[in-house]
Design an enzyme around this catalytic site. Sequence first.
Site, PDB file in Angstrom:
ATOM      1  N   THR A   1     -31.238  46.499  87.663  1.00  0.00           N
ATOM      2  CA  THR A   1     -30.838  46.949  86.337  1.00  0.00           C
ATOM      3  C   THR A   1     -31.252  45.940  85.273  1.00  0.00           C
ATOM      4  OG1 THR A   1     -28.940  48.063  87.345  1.00  0.00           O
ATOM      5  CG2 THR A   1     -28.892  47.761  84.964  1.00  0.00           C
TER       6      THR A   1
ATOM      7  N   HIS B   1     -34.709  46.585  84.461  1.00  0.00           N
ATOM      8  CA  HIS B   1     -34.840  47.725  83.552  1.00  0.00           C
ATOM      9  C   HIS B   1     -34.620  47.277  82.105  1.00  0.00           C
ATOM     10  CE1 HIS B   1     -35.488  50.824  86.479  1.00  0.00           C
ATOM     11  NE2 HIS B   1     -34.331  50.665  87.062  1.00  0.00           N
TER      12      HIS B   1
END
Length: 344
Positions: free
Chosen positions: A44, A47
């Site tokens: 994450t 990302h």
Amino acid sequence: MTAPQITAAVYRGDQRFAVAQKPAPTPEPGQVAVRIAFCGICGTDMHVFHGNMDARVGFERIIGHEMSGTVEALGDGVDGLTKGQKVVVRPLDHCGDCPACTAGHSHICHNLKFLGLDTDGAMQEVWTVPAHTLHALPDDMRLDHAALIEPVAVACHDVRMSGLRTGEDVVVIGGGPIGVLVAMVAREAGGKVVISEVNENRLALAKDMGFDVVNPAGSDLVEEITRRTDGKGADVVFEVSGSQPGVDAMTDVAATRGRVVMVAIHAKKPTVDMFRFFWRELQLIGARVYEPQDYDRAISLVASGAIAADKVITDVSPLSQIQQAFEALDASPTAMKSLIKVGA
């Protein structure tokens, strides 16, 4: 008198972090200030680095949630913890009022705040968090190993949701950091685990950890699993690749009444073979984050040595080099878990 300062890494967008000074936070009532030792870089976080979450995190966010540290200070009303105690944070703050919370599922609260994304996180020397998010660690646990507890808790939740029983055949599709941790937790629970992965470096690491592996780019995964299970297929399948080929494989390798656990977050809605669900009476299980019992299990597994922490952690960088650490992880074909050493 000048307020004490701490060092923090701030996301500025366009794949850039700035290492800056900020006032040291003071815990409010019900909060705890944690001095951060290590913080892992997770998928994450990558990302965020790539700009895929700018609308959510903004451009002045301190990210990070896979952490370990020690109690620095307690806010009013907090007890059961002492200064200097080793801790990790379960980075979920729930509302307490929504249907999920009132049903006892606060980890998937409809208004969930994920600490380190929706709030500032652990890529700073001192982090203030709600007291209910803390889990105490054994005094003798290494804090670099403890930074794996959050992703291990993900794996513990996935395996618990699968209902895995001793002796069952397991296929883990995707041999990245979470896939390898799922495989370790599944093996510890008694599963006979095969990891499917296309990256030869990751396959080599998985084999070094004692796992049977298949590279679906060079072998027919379905044929391999069919042969290894005497025609039955896998009782439990974990889709951890986040890819359409992985989703295709998860139904193809599953046994009659097999359980398929969707672990990966897909960038777009995948196509799922619903005919296979009908013909083999498969179960599809969603698994998101973790609950307190998963953290307790993760702490136990890391403390016992059941998690090969030194093999999973492939590099450690100081907070001052966070930019280089993200760039290196983004380009590396061999890295698994990269840690940022935040504190002394």
